[in-house]
Design an enzyme around this catalytic site. Structure first.
Site, mmCIF file in Angstrom:
data_model
loop_
_atom_site.group_PDB
_atom_site.id
_atom_site.type_symbol
_atom_site.label_atom_id
_atom_site.label_comp_id
_atom_site.label_asym_id
_atom_site.label_seq_id
_atom_site.Cartn_x
_atom_site.Cartn_y
_atom_site.Cartn_z
ATOM 1 N N GLY A 174 0.825 -1.211 0.000
ATOM 2 C CA GLY A 174 0.000 0.000 0.000
ATOM 3 C C GLY A 174 0.856 1.256 0.000
ATOM 4 O O GLY A 174 1.846 1.334 0.729
ATOM 5 N N ARG A 219 -25.285 13.726 31.122
ATOM 6 C CA ARG A 219 -24.590 14.929 31.627
ATOM 7 C C ARG A 219 -24.776 16.111 30.679
ATOM 8 O O ARG A 219 -24.252 17.191 30.907
ATOM 9 C CB ARG A 219 -23.071 14.657 31.735
ATOM 10 C CG ARG A 219 -22.647 13.797 32.896
ATOM 11 C CD ARG A 219 -21.139 13.948 33.151
ATOM 12 N NE ARG A 219 -20.344 13.935 31.934
ATOM 13 C CZ ARG A 219 -19.816 12.828 31.394
ATOM 14 N NH1 ARG A 219 -20.023 11.664 31.951
ATOM 15 N NH2 ARG A 219 -19.111 12.897 30.288
ATOM 16 N N ASP A 248 2.702 -0.591 11.581
ATOM 17 C CA ASP A 248 2.686 -1.923 12.204
ATOM 18 C C ASP A 248 3.929 -2.760 11.895
ATOM 19 O O ASP A 248 3.876 -3.987 11.891
ATOM 20 C CB ASP A 248 1.433 -2.692 11.750
ATOM 21 C CG ASP A 248 1.402 -2.904 10.242
ATOM 22 O OD1 ASP A 248 2.197 -2.255 9.527
ATOM 23 O OD2 ASP A 248 0.585 -3.715 9.783
ATOM 24 N N ASP A 250 4.859 -4.731 5.791
ATOM 25 C CA ASP A 250 5.181 -6.095 6.177
ATOM 26 C C ASP A 250 5.487 -7.014 4.989
ATOM 27 O O ASP A 250 6.529 -7.693 4.943
ATOM 28 C CB ASP A 250 3.933 -6.627 6.916
ATOM 29 C CG ASP A 250 4.296 -7.655 7.934
ATOM 30 O OD1 ASP A 250 5.482 -7.720 8.294
ATOM 31 O OD2 ASP A 250 3.396 -8.410 8.347
ATOM 32 N N ASP A 274 -0.052 2.144 8.384
ATOM 33 C CA ASP A 274 -0.515 1.335 9.522
ATOM 34 C C ASP A 274 0.389 1.418 10.756
ATOM 35 O O ASP A 274 -0.038 1.079 11.851
ATOM 36 C CB ASP A 274 -0.622 -0.141 9.119
ATOM 37 C CG ASP A 274 -1.723 -0.383 8.103
ATOM 38 O OD1 ASP A 274 -2.442 0.579 7.774
ATOM 39 O OD2 ASP A 274 -1.854 -1.526 7.648
ATOM 40 N N ARG A 326 -5.580 -2.295 8.805
ATOM 41 C CA ARG A 326 -5.665 -3.756 8.677
ATOM 42 C C ARG A 326 -5.749 -4.482 10.023
ATOM 43 O O ARG A 326 -6.813 -4.545 10.605
ATOM 44 C CB ARG A 326 -4.512 -4.287 7.838
ATOM 45 C CG ARG A 326 -4.967 -5.533 7.091
ATOM 46 C CD ARG A 326 -3.876 -6.257 6.350
ATOM 47 N NE ARG A 326 -2.831 -5.463 5.796
ATOM 48 C CZ ARG A 326 -2.636 -5.269 4.495
ATOM 49 N NH1 ARG A 326 -3.454 -5.804 3.622
ATOM 50 N NH2 ARG A 326 -1.618 -4.545 4.070
ATOM 51 N N THR A 383 4.390 2.614 5.574
ATOM 52 C CA THR A 383 2.984 2.191 5.594
ATOM 53 C C THR A 383 2.231 3.086 6.567
ATOM 54 O O THR A 383 2.770 3.457 7.606
ATOM 55 C CB THR A 383 2.819 0.722 6.034
ATOM 56 O OG1 THR A 383 1.427 0.477 6.322
ATOM 57 C CG2 THR A 383 3.625 0.363 7.269
ATOM 58 N N ARG A 395 0.601 -4.851 -5.027
ATOM 59 C CA ARG A 395 0.627 -6.014 -4.137
ATOM 60 C C ARG A 395 0.937 -7.181 -5.070
ATOM 61 O O ARG A 395 0.287 -7.353 -6.096
ATOM 62 C CB ARG A 395 -0.721 -6.192 -3.458
ATOM 63 C CG ARG A 395 -1.120 -4.968 -2.615
ATOM 64 C CD ARG A 395 -1.991 -5.338 -1.459
ATOM 65 N NE ARG A 395 -2.480 -4.158 -0.751
ATOM 66 C CZ ARG A 395 -1.851 -3.579 0.270
ATOM 67 N NH1 ARG A 395 -0.704 -4.054 0.693
ATOM 68 N NH2 ARG A 395 -2.370 -2.523 0.870
#
Ligand code: F6P
Length: 320
Positions: free
Chosen positions: A11, A211, A129, A103, A127, A171, A125, A72
């Site tokens: 991505g 409230r 991650d 990744d 993400d 993801r 990325t 990809r």
């Protein structure tokens, strides 16, 4: 090493262009030649490779996406694909490769390394991650984009006394939801790395309503479930006038923030330093505000990205 290649894979992420620029400029400055590979590993196998000159990376630092394009390409998981890729690199006399991506891209770089071809991974990325680094290129821009949307959605949430479920990308990782959630004052942050109880979420919304609180923003990481499914489940515990907003790919585009551009420049420059010293099989990262290199095999096999869950706890205390 005199000739290096560079590709972006998986991505796209804002700041990838800044990283390509940094690699290209730093390498040429140091007397090396740089070859850009289009469409990631797919272009590598197809031999879609061209030389990059200084001017090719001009007017790119501020652009989102990747001007080398991305793809990809699961086929690169096969040995046949990997050997074909190395054959193409050798055809152009390329001795080392910079792989910018997430990744999946790191696994491609790892495969090349295992075949004895020096590759350096650069984490890119939205993400955030990737093991071996606290921050990835594109993450800062992504959370700022989510933040901008949250601020806008809050206007409507307040005006109509509504609950908004804002589904964000990521993801399997909750970093985008977590950071944007804290920055945007979310009432709830729902991420894959932390359990939640729908009944408690509903109780907290109701307490806020009682409230006199008008707006309620729930930031939901897509890895948990979709926004519509979440709204459906929440509705079983009460009517909170919920609306769903799925930000999706909007969060992946746009001009990179200063922070992402600087991170990309540091990572790109450092990747070239490593290849100049003939070092491959590494991935670069940022740890404790220092740019570091770690073994790519070890990082992928033993490293695991963990979000900063202290942010989650903090948000529970700030948003009651
Ligand atoms: O990995 C980046 C990412 O944007 C994820 O957050 C998301 O789940 C995925 O890519 C979407 O992939 P694609 O653009 O291929 O649909």
């Amino acid at each position: 090493m005199k000739r290096i290649g560079i590709l972006t894979s998986g991505g796209d992420a804002p700041g990838m262009n800044a990283a390509i620029r940094a690699v290209t400029r730093k390498a040429i400055f140091n007397g090396m030649e740089v070859f850009g590979i289009n469409y990631g590993f797919a272009g590598l196998v197809a031999g879609d490779i061209r030389r990059l000159e200084i001017a090719d990376v001009g007017d790119k630092i501020q652009r989102g996406g990747t001007f080398l394009y991305s793809a990809r390409y699961p086929e690169f998981a096969t040995e046949e694909g990997q050997l074909k890729g190395i054959e193409q690199l050798k055809k152009f006399g390329i001795e080392g490769l910079v792989v910018i991506g997430g990744d999946g891209s790191y696994h491609g770089a790892l495969a090349l390394t295992k075949h004895g071809f020096p590759a350096v991974g650069v984490p890119g990325t939205i993400d955030n991650d990737i093991p071996g680094t606290e921050f990835t290129i594109g993450f800062d821009t992504a959370i700022n984009t989510v933040l901008d949307s949250m601020d806008r959605i809050r206007d409507t949430a307040t005006s109509h006394v509504r609950t908004f479920i804002i589904e964000v990308m990521g993801r399997d990782a909750g970093d985008i939801a977590l950071w944007a959630g804290v920055a945007g004052g979310a009432d709830e942050i729902i991420i894959p790395e932390h359990d939640f109880d729908m009944k408690k979420v509903a109780t907290r919304i109701q307490e806020g309503r009682d409230r006199g609180k008008k707006h309620c923003l729930i930031v939901l990481a897509e890895g948990v479930m979709g926004g519509n499914e979440f709204a459906e489940k929440l509705s079983k515990h009460g009517d909170f006038h919920a609306r769903v907003s799925i930000l999706g790919h909007i969060v992946r585009g746009g001009s990179p923030t200063a922070r992402d551009r600087v991170l990309a420049s540091k990572f790109g420059g450092f990747a070239v330093d490593l290849l100049r010293e003939g070092k491959g099989g590494l991935c670069v990262g940022m740890m404790d505000n220092k740019v570091i290199a770690s073994d790519i095999v070890d990082t992928l096999e033993n490293g695991k990205h963990k979000p900063d869950l202290s942010l989650y706890d903090l948000n529970q205390e700030l948003s009651f």
